[in-house]
Design an enzyme around this catalytic site. Structure first.
Site, mmCIF file in Angstrom:
data_model
loop_
_atom_site.group_PDB
_atom_site.id
_atom_site.type_symbol
_atom_site.label_atom_id
_atom_site.label_comp_id
_atom_site.label_asym_id
_atom_site.label_seq_id
_atom_site.Cartn_x
_atom_site.Cartn_y
_atom_site.Cartn_z
ATOM 1 N N TYR A 1 0.866 -1.179 0.000
ATOM 2 C CA TYR A 1 0.000 0.000 0.000
ATOM 3 C C TYR A 1 0.901 1.227 0.000
ATOM 4 C CZ TYR A 1 -3.971 -2.967 1.421
ATOM 5 O OH TYR A 1 -4.946 -3.926 1.498
ATOM 6 N N PHE B 1 -13.117 -4.792 0.679
ATOM 7 C CA PHE B 1 -14.219 -4.044 0.066
ATOM 8 C C PHE B 1 -15.512 -4.289 0.851
ATOM 9 C CE2 PHE B 1 -12.336 -3.879 -4.530
ATOM 10 C CZ PHE B 1 -11.397 -2.955 -4.094
ATOM 11 N N LEU C 1 -17.483 -2.271 2.052
ATOM 12 C CA LEU C 1 -18.499 -1.315 1.621
ATOM 13 C C LEU C 1 -18.672 -1.338 0.107
ATOM 14 C CD1 LEU C 1 -17.627 1.636 4.009
ATOM 15 C CD2 LEU C 1 -19.607 0.119 4.119
ATOM 16 N N GLY C 2 -18.113 -2.358 -0.536
ATOM 17 C CA GLY C 2 -18.365 -2.557 -1.959
ATOM 18 C C GLY C 2 -17.508 -1.760 -2.904
#
Length: 300
Positions: free
Chosen positions: A60, A205, A207-208
């Protein structure tokens, strides 16, 4: 009442709703997103608000998220679990290359130890299985690092049920991190195996990654007579549940994950203090049986 805590590997007790650091980096998980001061303040706020599980990865940034964690939180509170990942090399924004050779994994782990300023990583997850290297060799290297005291527990990221079962012939992972959320259930079989064995399941993900917002937008267009379909229906269903609780759709999505299984540990990421507070408040949202039936029935 939904349990608020979980013991990873029966040893590391964490609050189930944690914080992910991917959103501290820029587009394509490359470079910084915030100033160093802003990122440090956000990480400290998360811990001040009771977060005890922080999820990160060496790539990251690359390197940036781990360095920020150390800058913000070292020396670490005794109840804080930092989970990081290795096994992927980055060459640019959204460019990911599995690198699972023993020498690669060992070098990545050593580098993470230096950046995190620690002698042992609480939870070290194989970020991707390298198809060019036998899985037993990849896990064997992590097991060696565990025996040397450099990592405490081993996890897997993005695996199929067959891959998880293969891994179980080598060692018992403490965690699995797969894409999973209220609109994306592809990893249900993997979650089922984790629940059966008491393995922590960290949905990425949660929250998608924009799919919830897209569903809400489709729902709004449908109400205006400009659209329809399953996406709009899913968005409307989530909005109805949210309205009953005076909550946001994102809070409902996180609450559903917490209700879905006691082994699920969501670690939503954000670069906003306001959004962080909103996410953490989802732990207090108690869904009714009707709510869970509505949400369980959704498909993307």
């Amino acid at each position: 009442m939904v349990g608020r805590t979980f013991e990873i590997a029966g040893e590391l007790r964490v609050r189930r709703l944690g914080y992910g650091t991917a959103q501290l980096t820029g587009p394509g998980y490359w470079g910084p997103r915030l100033t160093s001061g802003e990122a440090v303040a956000l990480l400290r706020l998360a811990v001040d608000r009771g977060v005890t599980l922080i999820d990160t990865a060496d790539n990251y940034g690359p390197d940036i998220a781990e360095e920020l964690i150390a800058q913000a939180l070292h020396p670490y509170p005794g109840d804080l679990v930092v989970a990081t990942k290795g096994g992927v090399i980055r060459t640019g924004p959204d460019e990911w290359h599995p690198a699972g050779r023993p020498e690669d994994l060992r070098a990545m782990c050593e580098a993470s130890l230096r950046r995190l300023r620690t002698d042992a990583i609480d939870l070290y997850q194989l970020h991707r299985i390298d198809p060019a290297v036998p899985l037993a060799d990849q896990l064997g290297t992590l097991a060696e690092l565990r025996e040397e005291g450099k990592i405490r527990h081993i996890g897997l990221d993005t695996v199929t049920l067959d891959q998880l079962d293969e891994a179980l012939t080598v060692l018992r992972p403490a965690s699995v991190q797969n894409r999973f959320n209220v609109l994306d259930r592809e990893s249900e079989p993997v979650l089922g195996r984790c629940e059966e064995l008491g393995i922590a399941f960290l949905p990425w993900f949660p929250l998608g990654n924009g799919s919830l917002a897209a569903s809400a937008s489709a729902s709004a267009r449908a109400r205006a007579g400009a659209g329809s379909g399953s996406e709009a229906g899913a968005g409307a269903a989530i909005e109805r549940v949210a309205a009953r609780h005076g909550a946001t759709s994102g809070q409902v999505a996180l609450a559903w994950l917490l209700h879905r299984s006691p082994v699920v540990l969501p670690t939503p990421g954000t670069g906003s203090a306001v959004h962080l507070e909103e996410n953490l408040a989802a732990a207090d949202l108690v869904l009714t049986d009707e709510d869970t039936r509505t949400l369980d029935a959704l498909t993307s």
